[in-house]
Design an enzyme around this catalytic site. Structure first.
Site, PDB file in Angstrom:
ATOM      1  N   MET A  43       0.843  -1.213   0.000  1.00 31.76           N
ATOM      2  CA  MET A  43       0.000   0.000   0.000  1.00 31.76           C
ATOM      3  C   MET A  43       0.868   1.249   0.000  1.00 31.76           C
ATOM      4  O   MET A  43       1.887   1.293   0.702  1.00 31.76           O
ATOM      5  CB  MET A  43      -0.868   0.030   1.257  1.00 31.76           C
ATOM      6  N   MET A 143     -12.222  -7.645  -4.303  1.00 30.19           N
ATOM      7  CA  MET A 143     -12.151  -6.999  -2.989  1.00 30.19           C
ATOM      8  C   MET A 143     -13.535  -7.080  -2.341  1.00 30.19           C
ATOM      9  O   MET A 143     -14.512  -6.563  -2.883  1.00 30.19           O
ATOM     10  CB  MET A 143     -11.734  -5.539  -3.122  1.00 30.19           C
ATOM     11  N   GLY A 148      -7.253  -1.174   1.797  1.00 26.70           N
ATOM     12  CA  GLY A 148      -6.473  -0.232   2.612  1.00 26.70           C
ATOM     13  C   GLY A 148      -6.288  -0.688   4.045  1.00 26.70           C
ATOM     14  O   GLY A 148      -5.295  -0.337   4.665  1.00 26.70           O
ATOM     15  N   PHE A 149      -7.219  -1.476   4.558  1.00 21.99           N
ATOM     16  CA  PHE A 149      -7.150  -1.861   5.973  1.00 21.99           C
ATOM     17  C   PHE A 149      -7.667  -3.282   6.164  1.00 21.99           C
ATOM     18  O   PHE A 149      -8.587  -3.707   5.454  1.00 21.99           O
ATOM     19  CB  PHE A 149      -8.005  -0.913   6.827  1.00 21.99           C
ATOM     20  N   GLY A 150      -7.081  -3.968   7.141  1.00 19.89           N
ATOM     21  CA  GLY A 150      -7.595  -5.265   7.545  1.00 19.89           C
ATOM     22  C   GLY A 150      -8.722  -5.077   8.556  1.00 19.89           C
ATOM     23  O   GLY A 150      -9.013  -3.955   8.993  1.00 19.89           O
ATOM     24  N   GLY A 182     -10.831  -9.798   1.986  1.00 18.01           N
ATOM     25  CA  GLY A 182     -11.377  -8.844   2.948  1.00 18.01           C
ATOM     26  C   GLY A 182     -12.579  -9.407   3.678  1.00 18.01           C
ATOM     27  O   GLY A 182     -13.529  -9.880   3.057  1.00 18.01           O
ATOM     28  N   GLY A 183     -12.485  -9.417   5.005  1.00 24.24           N
ATOM     29  CA  GLY A 183     -13.616  -9.846   5.826  1.00 24.24           C
ATOM     30  C   GLY A 183     -13.900 -11.336   5.764  1.00 24.24           C
ATOM     31  O   GLY A 183     -15.008 -11.775   6.077  1.00 24.24           O
ATOM     32  N   GLY A 203      -6.688 -12.215   6.784  1.00 19.31           N
ATOM     33  CA  GLY A 203      -5.729 -11.606   7.688  1.00 19.31           C
ATOM     34  C   GLY A 203      -6.124 -11.866   9.130  1.00 19.31           C
ATOM     35  O   GLY A 203      -5.601 -12.767   9.792  1.00 19.31           O
ATOM     36  N   SER A 204      -7.112 -11.090   9.607  1.00 21.40           N
ATOM     37  CA  SER A 204      -7.520 -11.194  11.021  1.00 21.40           C
ATOM     38  C   SER A 204      -7.983 -12.585  11.410  1.00 21.40           C
ATOM     39  O   SER A 204      -7.749 -13.021  12.538  1.00 21.40           O
ATOM     40  CB  SER A 204      -8.670 -10.221  11.320  1.00 21.40           C
TER      41      SER A 204
HETATM   42  C1  DX5 Z   1      -7.129  -5.017   2.423  1.00 20.54           C
HETATM   43  C2  DX5 Z   1      -6.218  -6.148   2.035  1.00 20.54           C
HETATM   44  C3  DX5 Z   1      -6.589  -7.460   2.589  1.00 20.54           C
HETATM   45  C4  DX5 Z   1      -6.588  -7.483   4.116  1.00 20.54           C
HETATM   46  C5  DX5 Z   1      -7.562  -8.513   4.586  1.00 20.54           C
HETATM   47  O1  DX5 Z   1      -6.821  -3.886   1.680  1.00 20.54           O
HETATM   48  O2  DX5 Z   1      -6.194  -6.294   0.619  1.00 20.54           O
HETATM   49  O3  DX5 Z   1      -5.748  -8.488   2.074  1.00 20.54           O
HETATM   50  O4  DX5 Z   1      -5.332  -7.752   4.667  1.00 20.54           O
HETATM   51  O5  DX5 Z   1      -7.659  -8.435   5.959  1.00 20.54           O
HETATM   52  P1  DX5 Z   1      -8.878  -9.091   6.742  1.00 20.54           P
HETATM   53  O6  DX5 Z   1      -8.862 -10.556   6.417  1.00 20.54           O
HETATM   54  O7  DX5 Z   1      -8.574  -8.793   8.168  1.00 20.54           O
HETATM   55  O8  DX5 Z   1     -10.144  -8.422   6.247  1.00 20.54           O
HETATM   56 ZN    ZN Z   2      -5.061  -7.991  -0.244  1.00 16.75          ZN
END
Ligand code: DX5
Ligand code: ZN
Length: 223
Positions: A43, A143, A148-150, A182-183, A203-204
């Site tokens: 990013m 997406m 931008g954020f997890g 994402g999510g 991610g999370s």
């Molecule tokens: C967001 C990223 C994702 C993010 C997913 O911009 O592209 O790869 O890390 O994170 P989670 O699984 O926590 O939504």
């Molecule tokens: Zn990603």
């Protein structure tokens, strides 16, 4: 694609949610835990309102893992940096449809570098935006949050887009993976897989859990 005939999904932990003070150990832990790919979110604070890491971090991790590096570039422009990511050890590189006017050229460049070429699509961008580059694409990253954020919630509005893309891919006869990014957790994953995704980026739901192997197994079982 019926639930019964489906192959088990590819699991790609997103490093963004890892402990950045212990990256090498974090990568080793998801590799031991059964991950298939490592998803790396780059990013730039310009295309997305957050800054993460660049090619130097890939290069530092590359000798320490066998996992395929699935690089998600949230940067604009992307083209000047593609060779750097190839050199740093990327296996797949995805660029955003929205990141520049010359998606076709970016995808050609990624292929010419000998990598798998991916295209990422923001929630407001239609499936149709990639129809005329499907011949160059190995991976589509849908997406399922704003990039931008997890740690954001899965957007159900993207399920019909995943299904539409799966139909478009079937028409081409090419093997193209659909990532949902994402999510993703054990509740949202089956919805994305039923719609036609075959790669779960999380991610999370992995790095945010105490037992990575159990978290990966839970995602895999959700398929
Ligand atoms: C967001 C990223 C994702 C993010 C997913 O911009 O592209 O790869 O890390 O994170 P989670 O699984 O926590 O939504
Ligand atoms: Zn990603």
């Amino acid at each position: 694609m019926s639930a019964t005939s489906r192959l088990s999904p590819i699991i790609a932990p997103s490093l963004l949610a890892a402990d950045f003070g212990r990256l090498r150990e974090e990568v080793a832990a998801v590799e031991r835990g059964g991950a298939h790919w490592l998803h790396l979110d780059v990013m730039d604070g310009h295309f997305v309102p957050n800054i993460s890491f660049g090619a130097l971090v890939l290069k530092a991790l590359r000798p320490h893992t066998q996992l395929a590096f699935d690089v998600h570039l949230m940067i604009a422009p992307a083209d000047p940096y593609l060779a750097d990511f190839a050199k740093a050890g990327a296996d797949h590189v995805s660029v955003h449809v929205e990141a520049g006017p010359h998606l076709h050229r970016s995808l050609q460049t990624i292929r010419d570098l000998g990598l798998k070429a991916g295209v990422a699509i923001n929630p407001a961008t239609p499936a149709e935006s990639v129809r005329h580059v499907l011949d160059l694409v190995d991976i589509i990253n849908v997406m399922t949050v704003n990039p931008g954020f997890g740690g954001q919630s899965f957007l159900d509005s993207q399920l019909s887009k995943i299904a539409e893309l799966r139909r478009m891919i079937t028409e081409t006869g090419r093997e193209i993976r659909i990532e949902t990014d994402g999510g993703i957790d054990p509740a949202s994953a089956p919805r994305a897989l039923n719609a036609g995704a075959d790669v779960l980026i999380a991610g999370s739901a992995i790095f945010g859990k105490p037992d990575y192997a159990a978290a990966i197994a839970a995602l895999r079982a959700s398929g």
